[in-house]
Design a protein around this motif. Structure first.
Motif, PDB file in Angstrom:
ATOM      1  N   ILE A  92       0.782  -1.169  -0.027  1.00  0.00           N
ATOM      2  CA  ILE A  92       0.249   0.002  -0.012  1.00  0.00           C
ATOM      3  C   ILE A  92       1.038   1.288   0.082  1.00  0.00           C
ATOM      4  CG2 ILE A  92      -1.740   1.327   1.101  1.00  0.00           C
ATOM      5  CD1 ILE A  92      -2.758  -1.266   2.242  1.00  0.00           C
ATOM      6  N   VAL A  93       0.578   2.083  -1.251  1.00  0.00           N
ATOM      7  CA  VAL A  93       1.712   3.239  -1.265  1.00  0.00           C
ATOM      8  C   VAL A  93       0.903   4.472  -0.307  1.00  0.00           C
ATOM      9  CG1 VAL A  93       2.637   4.786  -2.934  1.00  0.00           C
ATOM     10  CG2 VAL A  93       2.188   2.339  -3.315  1.00  0.00           C
ATOM     11  N   HIS A  94      -0.360   4.695  -0.481  1.00  0.00           N
ATOM     12  CA  HIS A  94      -1.085   5.805   0.219  1.00  0.00           C
ATOM     13  C   HIS A  94      -2.256   5.197   0.746  1.00  0.00           C
ATOM     14  CE1 HIS A  94       1.741   8.811  -1.204  1.00  0.00           C
ATOM     15  NE2 HIS A  94       1.484   8.317  -2.559  1.00  0.00           N
ATOM     16  N   ARG A  95      -2.744   5.523   2.026  1.00  0.00           N
ATOM     17  CA  ARG A  95      -3.889   5.450   2.359  1.00  0.00           C
ATOM     18  C   ARG A  95      -4.806   7.068   2.827  1.00  0.00           C
ATOM     19  NH1 ARG A  95      -6.366   0.974   4.865  1.00  0.00           N
ATOM     20  NH2 ARG A  95      -4.257  -0.174   4.771  1.00  0.00           N
ATOM     21  N   ILE A  96      -5.966   6.848   2.538  1.00  0.00           N
ATOM     22  CA  ILE A  96      -6.823   7.946   3.191  1.00  0.00           C
ATOM     23  C   ILE A  96      -7.993   7.614   3.758  1.00  0.00           C
ATOM     24  CG2 ILE A  96      -7.812  10.184   2.495  1.00  0.00           C
ATOM     25  CD1 ILE A  96      -6.289  10.351   0.059  1.00  0.00           C
ATOM     26  N   ASP A  97      -8.240   7.513   5.034  1.00  0.00           N
ATOM     27  CA  ASP A  97      -9.343   7.252   5.840  1.00  0.00           C
ATOM     28  C   ASP A  97     -10.692   7.627   5.261  1.00  0.00           C
ATOM     29  OD1 ASP A  97      -7.548   5.815   7.667  1.00  0.00           O
ATOM     30  OD2 ASP A  97      -7.666   7.716   8.909  1.00  0.00           O
ATOM     31  N   THR A  98     -10.991   8.876   4.894  1.00  0.00           N
ATOM     32  CA  THR A  98     -12.104   9.120   4.320  1.00  0.00           C
ATOM     33  C   THR A  98     -12.000  10.291   3.336  1.00  0.00           C
ATOM     34  OG1 THR A  98     -13.349   8.805   6.344  1.00  0.00           O
ATOM     35  CG2 THR A  98     -14.689  10.137   4.996  1.00  0.00           C
ATOM     36  N   VAL A  99     -12.710  10.089   2.286  1.00  0.00           N
ATOM     37  CA  VAL A  99     -12.865  11.132   1.181  1.00  0.00           C
ATOM     38  C   VAL A  99     -14.161  11.568   0.925  1.00  0.00           C
ATOM     39  CG1 VAL A  99     -12.279  11.658  -1.125  1.00  0.00           C
ATOM     40  CG2 VAL A  99     -10.767  10.174  -0.046  1.00  0.00           C
ATOM     41  N   ARG A 100     -14.484  12.904   1.276  1.00  0.00           N
ATOM     42  CA  ARG A 100     -15.987  13.394   1.097  1.00  0.00           C
ATOM     43  C   ARG A 100     -15.794  14.672   0.349  1.00  0.00           C
ATOM     44  NH1 ARG A 100     -19.441  13.073   5.338  1.00  0.00           N
ATOM     45  NH2 ARG A 100     -17.859  12.414   6.853  1.00  0.00           N
ATOM     46  N   ASN A 101     -16.491  14.544  -0.837  1.00  0.00           N
ATOM     47  CA  ASN A 101     -16.882  15.605  -1.643  1.00  0.00           C
ATOM     48  C   ASN A 101     -15.509  16.469  -2.109  1.00  0.00           C
ATOM     49  OD1 ASN A 101     -19.722  15.218  -1.758  1.00  0.00           O
ATOM     50  ND2 ASN A 101     -19.795  16.543   0.165  1.00  0.00           N
ATOM     51  N   GLU A 102     -14.540  15.471  -2.432  1.00  0.00           N
ATOM     52  CA  GLU A 102     -13.348  16.164  -3.101  1.00  0.00           C
ATOM     53  C   GLU A 102     -12.692  15.468  -3.935  1.00  0.00           C
ATOM     54  OE1 GLU A 102      -9.787  15.557   0.439  1.00  0.00           O
ATOM     55  OE2 GLU A 102     -11.866  15.199   1.331  1.00  0.00           O
ATOM     56  N   THR A 103     -11.559  15.763  -4.274  1.00  0.00           N
ATOM     57  CA  THR A 103     -10.653  15.150  -5.486  1.00  0.00           C
ATOM     58  C   THR A 103      -9.178  14.769  -5.157  1.00  0.00           C
ATOM     59  OG1 THR A 103     -11.826  16.568  -7.132  1.00  0.00           O
ATOM     60  CG2 THR A 103      -9.844  15.641  -7.743  1.00  0.00           C
ATOM     61  N   VAL A 104      -9.023  13.551  -5.585  1.00  0.00           N
ATOM     62  CA  VAL A 104      -7.650  12.878  -5.405  1.00  0.00           C
ATOM     63  C   VAL A 104      -7.051  12.839  -6.716  1.00  0.00           C
ATOM     64  CG1 VAL A 104      -6.317  11.143  -4.551  1.00  0.00           C
ATOM     65  CG2 VAL A 104      -8.567  11.737  -3.405  1.00  0.00           C
ATOM     66  N   VAL A 105      -5.713  13.347  -7.032  1.00  0.00           N
ATOM     67  CA  VAL A 105      -5.080  13.234  -8.190  1.00  0.00           C
ATOM     68  C   VAL A 105      -3.928  12.512  -7.845  1.00  0.00           C
ATOM     69  CG1 VAL A 105      -3.775  14.583  -9.913  1.00  0.00           C
ATOM     70  CG2 VAL A 105      -5.883  15.536  -9.020  1.00  0.00           C
ATOM     71  N   ILE A 106      -3.713  11.277  -8.694  1.00  0.00           N
ATOM     72  CA  ILE A 106      -2.419  10.499  -8.700  1.00  0.00           C
ATOM     73  C   ILE A 106      -1.498  10.891  -9.868  1.00  0.00           C
ATOM     74  CG2 ILE A 106      -1.689   8.176  -8.528  1.00  0.00           C
ATOM     75  CD1 ILE A 106      -4.589   7.480  -7.490  1.00  0.00           C
ATOM     76  N   LYS A 107      -0.524  11.205  -9.596  1.00  0.00           N
ATOM     77  CA  LYS A 107       0.568  11.535 -10.624  1.00  0.00           C
ATOM     78  C   LYS A 107       1.204   9.975 -10.647  1.00  0.00           C
ATOM     79  CE  LYS A 107       2.091  16.047  -9.226  1.00  0.00           C
ATOM     80  NZ  LYS A 107       3.312  17.116  -8.740  1.00  0.00           N
TER      81      LYS A 107
END
Length: 148
Positions: A92-107
């Motif tokens: 696992i490279v990255h972990r985010i507990d909660t994503v709420r009404n937002e954007t995640v960008v992966i390079k």
């Protein structure tokens, strides 16, 4: 007042309340995850609320827009196993507990061949979803997941 009228009013109120409550619950728990594969940085990287993650490679971008709530968002490295003839999760490279009404960008890089990364997440009721990061000429690199 006639007892039949009272019963009829009670039934109407009960049905109306259940319809209202059902609509409210659906709106609160309905989530859409939109994934875009991009060859240049999306405009969302300039937004202070966007989370930017570094993937295994460079050169392209995967934009994950969440309208609603998802839990346990993880970016995972993959490796092809010749013996089992399948992709295996290596770390696992990255972990985010909660994503709420937002954007995640992966390079990262979207390979046309063997993938090297995937993302996984859970909806609010715990059902797991995943997306293997790859190039796909058929879908124009746009995918939508409608979660309940």
């Amino acid at each position: 007042m006639n007892s039949k009228v009272v019963i009829f009013i009670c039934i109407c109120l009960s049905v109306a309340f259940n319809l209202f409550a059902g609509n409210c619950i659906d709106k609160e728990t309905s989530t859409t995850v939109t994934i875009k594969g991009l060859y240049k940085a999306p405009e969302s990287v300039h937004n202070g609320n966007t989370t930017i993650l570094k993937g295994a490679m460079d050169g392209e971008y995967v934009e994950v827009n969440v309208q609603g709530v998802i839990k346990d968002f993880v970016l995972i490295n993959l490796k092809w196993d010749d013996c089992s003839q399948e992709l295996i999760e290596t770390d696992i490279v990255h972990r985010i507990d909660t994503v709420r009404n937002e954007t995640v960008v992966i390079k990262t890089f979207m390979p046309e061949g063997i993938p090297s990364e995937k993302i996984k997440w859970k909806n609010t009721s715990g059902k797991e979803h995943e997306f293997i990061i790859h190039e796909d000429g058929k879908s124009k690199n746009l995918w939508k997941f409608h979660l309940e």
